[in-house]
Design an enzyme around this catalytic site. Sequence first.
Site, short mmCIF file in Angstrom:
data_model
loop_
_atom_site.label_atom_id
_atom_site.label_comp_id
_atom_site.label_asym_id
_atom_site.label_seq_id
_atom_site.Cartn_x
_atom_site.Cartn_y
_atom_site.Cartn_z
N ALA A 66 -6.44 -3.17 3.57
CA ALA A 66 -6.35 -1.48 3.41
C ALA A 66 -5.46 -1.10 4.65
O ALA A 66 -5.78 -1.97 5.80
CB ALA A 66 -7.64 -1.03 3.57
N GLY A 111 -8.01 -5.88 1.27
CA GLY A 111 -7.40 -5.41 0.10
C GLY A 111 -6.33 -6.30 -0.65
O GLY A 111 -6.39 -6.00 -1.86
N GLU A 114 -8.21 -8.55 -2.45
CA GLU A 114 -8.75 -8.04 -3.60
C GLU A 114 -7.75 -7.63 -4.74
O GLU A 114 -8.19 -7.49 -5.68
CB GLU A 114 -9.59 -6.95 -3.19
CG GLU A 114 -10.47 -7.26 -2.13
CD GLU A 114 -11.38 -5.89 -1.61
OE1 GLU A 114 -10.89 -5.28 -0.62
OE2 GLU A 114 -12.49 -5.58 -1.85
N GLU A 134 -13.11 -7.81 6.44
CA GLU A 134 -13.69 -6.53 6.61
C GLU A 134 -14.81 -6.50 7.75
O GLU A 134 -15.04 -5.83 8.39
CB GLU A 134 -13.97 -5.92 5.51
CG GLU A 134 -12.84 -5.58 4.64
CD GLU A 134 -12.56 -6.41 3.64
OE1 GLU A 134 -12.66 -7.82 3.92
OE2 GLU A 134 -11.70 -6.16 2.70
N1 CO8 Z 1 -3.13 -1.76 8.36
C1 CO8 Z 1 -2.18 -1.36 9.02
N2 CO8 Z 1 -1.46 -2.02 9.79
C2 CO8 Z 1 -1.38 -3.06 9.61
C3 CO8 Z 1 -2.27 -3.92 8.95
C4 CO8 Z 1 -3.23 -3.33 8.14
N3 CO8 Z 1 -4.09 -3.78 7.33
N4 CO8 Z 1 -2.06 -5.01 9.19
C5 CO8 Z 1 -0.89 -5.20 9.96
N5 CO8 Z 1 -0.44 -3.97 9.97
C6 CO8 Z 1 0.53 -3.79 11.24
C7 CO8 Z 1 0.37 -4.13 12.55
O1 CO8 Z 1 -0.39 -3.02 13.28
C8 CO8 Z 1 1.88 -4.05 13.05
O2 CO8 Z 1 2.48 -2.94 13.49
P1 CO8 Z 1 3.21 -2.48 14.63
O3 CO8 Z 1 4.22 -3.37 14.68
O4 CO8 Z 1 3.30 -1.10 14.59
O5 CO8 Z 1 1.96 -2.79 16.04
C9 CO8 Z 1 2.52 -4.62 11.92
O6 CO8 Z 1 1.72 -4.49 10.71
C10 CO8 Z 1 2.79 -6.34 12.34
O7 CO8 Z 1 1.32 -6.69 12.26
P2 CO8 Z 1 1.05 -7.88 13.52
O8 CO8 Z 1 2.00 -7.46 14.78
O9 CO8 Z 1 -0.39 -7.69 13.57
O10 CO8 Z 1 1.49 -9.29 12.92
P3 CO8 Z 1 0.91 -10.71 13.37
O11 CO8 Z 1 1.93 -11.49 12.76
O12 CO8 Z 1 0.67 -10.71 14.66
O13 CO8 Z 1 -0.56 -10.57 12.45
C11 CO8 Z 1 -1.93 -10.32 10.51
C12 CO8 Z 1 -0.59 -10.36 11.27
C13 CO8 Z 1 -2.91 -11.42 10.96
C14 CO8 Z 1 -2.09 -10.19 9.16
C15 CO8 Z 1 -2.63 -9.03 11.40
O14 CO8 Z 1 -1.73 -8.00 11.34
C16 CO8 Z 1 -3.83 -8.57 11.01
O15 CO8 Z 1 -4.88 -9.00 11.26
N6 CO8 Z 1 -4.03 -7.57 10.21
C17 CO8 Z 1 -4.97 -6.93 9.80
C18 CO8 Z 1 -5.80 -7.50 8.52
C19 CO8 Z 1 -7.05 -6.94 8.08
O16 CO8 Z 1 -8.22 -6.95 8.99
N7 CO8 Z 1 -7.18 -6.67 6.98
C20 CO8 Z 1 -8.36 -6.05 6.40
C21 CO8 Z 1 -8.33 -4.56 6.36
S1 CO8 Z 1 -9.60 -3.86 5.85
C22 CO8 Z 1 -9.69 -3.94 4.18
O17 CO8 Z 1 -8.84 -4.41 3.50
C23 CO8 Z 1 -10.71 -2.88 3.78
C24 CO8 Z 1 -10.68 -3.08 2.22
C25 CO8 Z 1 -11.75 -1.95 1.52
C26 CO8 Z 1 -11.73 -0.67 2.17
C27 CO8 Z 1 -12.53 0.15 1.40
C28 CO8 Z 1 -11.94 1.54 1.78
C29 CO8 Z 1 -12.78 2.16 2.79
#
Ligand code: CO8
Length: 260
Positions: A66, A111, A114, A134
């Site tokens: 998400a 997500g 999912e 999460e």
């Molecule tokens: N949301 C928004 N932006 C994101 C997300 C995300 N999930 N993942 C990555 N990005 C963005 C980063 O902020 C970054 O942006 P910027 O260049 O502007 O700083 C860009 O994408 C590139 O990401 P990274 O620099 O972090 O790239 P890396 O190669 O260093 O890392 C990862 C890649 C490991 C995938 C890392 O980006 C990461 O850990 N992302 C988040 C993963 C995560 O925690 N996902 C779970 C999210 S929560 C969820 O899915 C809940 C579902 C249920 C919700 C219910 C509704 C309320």
Amino acid sequence: MSFETIIFTKENNIALIQFNRPKALNALNNQLFDELDQALDQVAADADIRVLVLTGAGEKAFVAGADIVELSRMTPLQGKKFSRKGQNVFSKIENLPIPAIAAVNGYALGGGSEAALACDFIYASEKAVFGLPEITLGLIPGFGGTQRLARLVGTNRAREMVFTGKNITAQQAYEFGMVNQVCASEALMDTVMKTAGVIASRGRASLRAAKEVIHNGTNVDLETGCRIENDAFGLTMASEDAKEGTAAFLEKRKPQFKGT
Ligand code: CO8
């Protein structure tokens, strides 16, 4: 209709939807869910489409979860509504009248996992990463992940993934029974499209019946499941496609299914 957060194309009876928010690793926001919802309605209504493939645009991510930026600005009530919206859109994938294949080309976190789990099966690149992180954000999965993962890989494996929030590799996901096939990344789409092509050569009516029966039979006892199968079998026997399929076999030719 053109979309901004997804790319939707179709060719040879196969629909392809690519998640496409490159700056956020294809993270799921409200706009993406709205557009995906509309695209899925088009897929369901198009009698020419017999299989759907979902993948991520770019090389790095399927979907990185998400959108955490959007999520961080939500009130609890807005978050709950967003969770329900995601659940509804992913249920729409599960209830499509045609099979859906996830081609997981990179990060499939939160997500993203999912979304893949809502598809009928998953092929993954060797670079794919799955996980439900999460818990590391003080949350729990909210798009059906706790339910679909536990049903697919068993409650204990699901508990470990959800409680630790740790990622798993494509190979581990394969060993868990979450992924059907792991491919070299450059071969992923060709491999998926080959399987999609085989499915697209089958009749839409029997694909629909087979999908529904497996889905509806999963959470009921065996006897009830067999009754569900039996009812659907009767309906497929009455279809034009069944007449065509059996006639083609006897006439030693390829069937031309019309989906009726
Ligand atoms: N949301 C928004 N932006 C994101 C997300 C995300 N999930 N993942 C990555 N990005 C963005 C980063 O902020 C970054 O942006 P910027 O260049 O502007 O700083 C860009 O994408 C590139 O990401 P990274 O620099 O972090 O790239 P890396 O190669 O260093 O890392 C990862 C890649 C490991 C995938 C890392 O980006 C990461 O850990 N992302 C988040 C993963 C995560 O925690 N996902 C779970 C999210 S929560 C969820 O899915 C809940 C579902 C249920 C919700 C219910 C509704 C309320």
